[in-house]
Scaffold this motif. Structure first.
Motif, PDB file in Angstrom:
ATOM      1  N   ASP A 276      -4.121  10.976   9.267  1.00 39.31           N
ATOM      2  CA  ASP A 276      -2.775  10.494   9.593  1.00 39.31           C
ATOM      3  C   ASP A 276      -2.715   8.971   9.465  1.00 39.31           C
ATOM      4  O   ASP A 276      -1.796   8.419   8.862  1.00 39.31           O
ATOM      5  CB  ASP A 276      -2.381  10.886  11.027  1.00 39.31           C
ATOM      6  N   TRP A 277      -3.697   8.295  10.044  1.00 39.40           N
ATOM      7  CA  TRP A 277      -3.725   6.840  10.001  1.00 39.40           C
ATOM      8  C   TRP A 277      -4.056   6.329   8.604  1.00 39.40           C
ATOM      9  O   TRP A 277      -3.576   5.265   8.197  1.00 39.40           O
ATOM     10  CB  TRP A 277      -4.690   6.294  11.049  1.00 39.40           C
ATOM     11  N   ASP A 278      -4.878   7.074   7.849  1.00 39.46           N
ATOM     12  CA  ASP A 278      -5.164   6.688   6.464  1.00 39.46           C
ATOM     13  C   ASP A 278      -3.894   6.717   5.620  1.00 39.46           C
ATOM     14  O   ASP A 278      -3.656   5.823   4.809  1.00 39.46           O
ATOM     15  CB  ASP A 278      -6.215   7.620   5.846  1.00 39.46           C
ATOM     16  N   TYR A 279      -3.088   7.746   5.815  1.00 38.19           N
ATOM     17  CA  TYR A 279      -1.831   7.867   5.074  1.00 38.19           C
ATOM     18  C   TYR A 279      -0.891   6.720   5.447  1.00 38.19           C
ATOM     19  O   TYR A 279      -0.239   6.130   4.581  1.00 38.19           O
ATOM     20  CB  TYR A 279      -1.180   9.229   5.367  1.00 38.19           C
ATOM     21  N   LEU A 280      -0.862   6.379   6.728  1.00 39.84           N
ATOM     22  CA  LEU A 280      -0.011   5.271   7.155  1.00 39.84           C
ATOM     23  C   LEU A 280      -0.567   3.945   6.639  1.00 39.84           C
ATOM     24  O   LEU A 280       0.202   3.040   6.308  1.00 39.84           O
ATOM     25  CB  LEU A 280       0.122   5.258   8.676  1.00 39.84           C
ATOM     26  N   LEU A 281      -1.889   3.824   6.527  1.00 39.58           N
ATOM     27  CA  LEU A 281      -2.484   2.607   5.969  1.00 39.58           C
ATOM     28  C   LEU A 281      -2.116   2.458   4.489  1.00 39.58           C
ATOM     29  O   LEU A 281      -1.791   1.359   4.035  1.00 39.58           O
ATOM     30  CB  LEU A 281      -4.006   2.616   6.140  1.00 39.58           C
ATOM     31  N   ASP A 282      -2.150   3.565   3.733  1.00 45.55           N
ATOM     32  CA  ASP A 282      -1.701   3.513   2.337  1.00 45.55           C
ATOM     33  C   ASP A 282      -0.251   3.051   2.264  1.00 45.55           C
ATOM     34  O   ASP A 282       0.128   2.271   1.396  1.00 45.55           O
ATOM     35  CB  ASP A 282      -1.833   4.882   1.671  1.00 45.55           C
ATOM     36  N   THR A 283       0.556   3.521   3.206  1.00 45.88           N
ATOM     37  CA  THR A 283       1.958   3.118   3.258  1.00 45.88           C
ATOM     38  C   THR A 283       2.059   1.641   3.621  1.00 45.88           C
ATOM     39  O   THR A 283       2.922   0.926   3.093  1.00 45.88           O
ATOM     40  CB  THR A 283       2.721   3.986   4.281  1.00 45.88           C
ATOM     41  N   ALA A 284       1.170   1.159   4.491  1.00 42.82           N
ATOM     42  CA  ALA A 284       1.167  -0.260   4.853  1.00 42.82           C
ATOM     43  C   ALA A 284       0.839  -1.130   3.639  1.00 42.82           C
ATOM     44  O   ALA A 284       1.393  -2.229   3.490  1.00 42.82           O
ATOM     45  CB  ALA A 284       0.166  -0.522   5.973  1.00 42.82           C
ATOM     46  N   LEU A 285      -0.057  -0.658   2.772  1.00 41.53           N
ATOM     47  CA  LEU A 285      -0.365  -1.415   1.549  1.00 41.53           C
ATOM     48  C   LEU A 285       0.862  -1.532   0.653  1.00 41.53           C
ATOM     49  O   LEU A 285       1.127  -2.596   0.077  1.00 41.53           O
ATOM     50  CB  LEU A 285      -1.519  -0.752   0.796  1.00 41.53           C
ATOM     51  N   ILE A 286       1.621  -0.450   0.541  1.00 41.28           N
ATOM     52  CA  ILE A 286       2.861  -0.481  -0.245  1.00 41.28           C
ATOM     53  C   ILE A 286       3.863  -1.412   0.427  1.00 41.28           C
ATOM     54  O   ILE A 286       4.537  -2.215  -0.228  1.00 41.28           O
ATOM     55  CB  ILE A 286       3.436   0.937  -0.415  1.00 41.28           C
TER      56      ILE A 286
END
Length: 149
Positions: free
Chosen positions: A71-81
């Motif tokens: 869940d947090w990895d997916y949100l981290l990918d979103t944070a990079l975007i």
């Protein structure tokens, strides 16, 4: 415009099943990891708006449901975007960020679609003596009424 159709009504009722909403309780605590350092190219620092965005997610009621590392990895990918969008003015990434955060219930419509509602717990304050109803007069009257029978 892509989407999932209109959000279901909160009070929509079918004859065979009532809608069940998951309650997300705002507990005031911070969940999940800090934004990692050293993941951006050329030694960049996270954009301040992205830092604030990440902290908002960590302290949000939705974060109480983000229990696993993916869940947090997916949100981290979103944070990079999100960082790229704000750092480089790439507003064409905004639609991707919107779709990704919708999966976590970012807006009221998103939460309604996910059948989730935010519940805020009121803080308990110190009560004053004047706030408490004195029950002894009522008990005395009740005793008198019962003894008269």
């Amino acid at each position: 415009m892509a989407g999932n159709g209109p959000a279901p009504q909160k009070d929509a009722i079918r004859r065979n099943k009532k809608p069940e909403f998951t309650q997300l309780i705002e507990d005031g605590s911070v969940h999940g990891p800090d934004l990692p350092e050293g993941v951006l190219p050329d030694g960049q620092q996270w954009h301040p708006v992205t830092r604030q965005w990440w902290e908002n997610w960590r302290s949000s009621p939705q974060a109480t449901r983000m229990l696993s590392a993916p869940d947090w990895d997916y949100l981290l990918d979103t944070a990079l975007i999100h960082h790229n969008m704000w750092m480089n003015g790439r507003w064409d990434f905004a639609s991707e960020v919107r779709l990704r955060v919708a999966k976590f219930g970012a807006t009221p419509d998103d939460r309604n679609r996910l059948r989730a509602e935010i519940v805020t717990v009121p803080e308990v304050s110190e009560g004053l003596d004047t706030d408490v109803i004195q029950m002894s007069p009522y008990k005395n009257r009740r005793g008198r009424l019962l003894s008269e029978e």
